[in-house]
Design a protein around this motif. Structure first.
Motif, mmCIF file in Angstrom:
data_model
loop_
_atom_site.group_PDB
_atom_site.id
_atom_site.type_symbol
_atom_site.label_atom_id
_atom_site.label_comp_id
_atom_site.label_asym_id
_atom_site.label_seq_id
_atom_site.Cartn_x
_atom_site.Cartn_y
_atom_site.Cartn_z
ATOM 1 N N UNK A 150 8.334 0.185 -15.816
ATOM 2 C CA UNK A 150 8.563 -0.471 -14.522
ATOM 3 C C UNK A 150 10.007 -0.224 -14.076
ATOM 4 N N UNK A 151 10.944 -0.308 -15.006
ATOM 5 C CA UNK A 151 12.358 -0.094 -14.673
ATOM 6 C C UNK A 151 12.570 1.304 -14.098
ATOM 7 N N UNK A 152 11.987 2.298 -14.726
ATOM 8 C CA UNK A 152 12.120 3.684 -14.257
ATOM 9 C C UNK A 152 11.465 3.853 -12.883
ATOM 10 N N UNK A 153 10.263 3.293 -12.715
ATOM 11 C CA UNK A 153 9.585 3.389 -11.419
ATOM 12 C C UNK A 153 10.427 2.757 -10.320
ATOM 13 N N UNK A 154 10.963 1.568 -10.600
ATOM 14 C CA UNK A 154 11.772 0.858 -9.607
ATOM 15 C C UNK A 154 12.984 1.690 -9.201
ATOM 16 N N UNK A 155 13.650 2.278 -10.181
ATOM 17 C CA UNK A 155 14.841 3.088 -9.904
ATOM 18 C C UNK A 155 14.487 4.357 -9.125
ATOM 19 N N UNK A 156 13.474 5.057 -9.576
ATOM 20 C CA UNK A 156 13.123 6.343 -8.968
ATOM 21 C C UNK A 156 12.515 6.205 -7.572
ATOM 22 N N UNK A 157 11.725 5.159 -7.361
ATOM 23 C CA UNK A 157 11.095 4.959 -6.061
ATOM 24 C C UNK A 157 12.073 4.346 -5.066
ATOM 25 N N UNK B 258 9.947 -6.474 -7.352
ATOM 26 C CA UNK B 258 8.778 -7.276 -6.980
ATOM 27 C C UNK B 258 7.727 -6.438 -6.253
ATOM 28 N N UNK B 259 8.178 -5.572 -5.353
ATOM 29 C CA UNK B 259 7.254 -4.725 -4.600
ATOM 30 C C UNK B 259 6.587 -3.707 -5.528
ATOM 31 N N UNK B 260 7.350 -3.136 -6.441
ATOM 32 C CA UNK B 260 6.788 -2.166 -7.387
ATOM 33 C C UNK B 260 5.741 -2.853 -8.273
ATOM 34 N N UNK B 261 6.020 -4.072 -8.715
ATOM 35 C CA UNK B 261 5.051 -4.814 -9.522
ATOM 36 C C UNK B 261 3.767 -5.081 -8.744
ATOM 37 N N UNK B 262 3.905 -5.427 -7.475
ATOM 38 C CA UNK B 262 2.717 -5.642 -6.641
ATOM 39 C C UNK B 262 1.926 -4.346 -6.480
ATOM 40 N N UNK B 263 2.631 -3.239 -6.300
ATOM 41 C CA UNK B 263 1.970 -1.938 -6.155
ATOM 42 C C UNK B 263 1.246 -1.558 -7.445
ATOM 43 N N UNK B 264 1.878 -1.814 -8.584
ATOM 44 C CA UNK B 264 1.247 -1.536 -9.872
ATOM 45 C C UNK B 264 -0.004 -2.403 -10.027
ATOM 46 N N UNK C 211 0.816 -1.214 0.000
ATOM 47 C CA UNK C 211 0.000 0.000 0.000
ATOM 48 C C UNK C 211 0.847 1.260 0.000
ATOM 49 N N UNK C 212 1.906 1.255 0.796
ATOM 50 C CA UNK C 212 2.811 2.411 0.841
ATOM 51 C C UNK C 212 3.507 2.602 -0.505
ATOM 52 N N UNK C 213 3.949 1.503 -1.092
ATOM 53 C CA UNK C 213 4.613 1.576 -2.388
ATOM 54 C C UNK C 213 3.628 2.038 -3.465
ATOM 55 N N UNK C 214 2.377 1.613 -3.364
ATOM 56 C CA UNK C 214 1.346 2.062 -4.308
ATOM 57 C C UNK C 214 1.209 3.581 -4.259
ATOM 58 N N UNK C 215 1.269 4.131 -3.059
ATOM 59 C CA UNK C 215 1.220 5.584 -2.902
ATOM 60 C C UNK C 215 2.416 6.256 -3.553
ATOM 61 N N UNK C 216 3.582 5.644 -3.429
ATOM 62 C CA UNK C 216 4.791 6.187 -4.062
ATOM 63 C C UNK C 216 4.682 6.132 -5.587
ATOM 64 N N UNK C 217 4.176 5.001 -6.098
ATOM 65 C CA UNK C 217 4.005 4.856 -7.552
ATOM 66 C C UNK C 217 3.024 5.905 -8.048
ATOM 67 N N UNK C 218 1.883 6.042 -7.369
ATOM 68 C CA UNK C 218 0.878 7.023 -7.766
ATOM 69 C C UNK C 218 1.473 8.433 -7.747
ATOM 70 N N UNK D 134 -3.702 -1.061 -10.577
ATOM 71 C CA UNK D 134 -4.414 -1.506 -11.778
ATOM 72 C C UNK D 134 -5.763 -2.106 -11.401
ATOM 73 N N UNK D 135 -5.788 -2.877 -10.334
ATOM 74 C CA UNK D 135 -7.043 -3.487 -9.891
ATOM 75 C C UNK D 135 -8.064 -2.423 -9.473
ATOM 76 N N UNK D 136 -7.580 -1.300 -8.991
ATOM 77 C CA UNK D 136 -8.463 -0.186 -8.614
ATOM 78 C C UNK D 136 -8.774 0.725 -9.807
ATOM 79 N N UNK D 137 -8.395 0.292 -11.008
ATOM 80 C CA UNK D 137 -8.628 1.061 -12.247
ATOM 81 C C UNK D 137 -8.015 2.457 -12.209
#
Length: 71
Positions: A23-30, A35-41, A5-12, A45-48
């Motif tokens: 995904x590569x850029x998100x992983x580097x920047x966050x 694996x955690x970034x993929x779960x957050x994505x 959930x915290x990582x989802x907030x960072x991705x958003x 995605x599930x929340x549209x």
């Protein structure tokens, strides 16, 4: 689950300010494990909240409420 959930907030937050990214850029920047970034994505995605598209050879992710008119 809290970490996802915290990582989802960072991705958003990143996508909200910087626009679509790979995904590569998100992983580097966050600064989280891929694996955690993929779960957050997946969570977002599930929340549209996300859309996915290709630009050249890259697969990018953006926020649905920030879709540029030309995408």
């Amino acid at each position: 689950m809290q970490k996802i959930g915290e990582c989802s907030g960072q991705v958003w937050g990143y996508l909200s300010t910087e626009g679509p990214a790979t995904i590569t850029k998100l992983t580097k920047e966050i600064g989280e494990k891929k694996d955690l970034v993929l779960q957050a994505v997946g969570w977002l995605a599930r929340e549209n909240k996300l859309y996915f598209f290709e630009k050249g050879r890259n697969k990018l992710i953006g926020l649905i409420d920030h879709v540029p008119p030309h995408e």
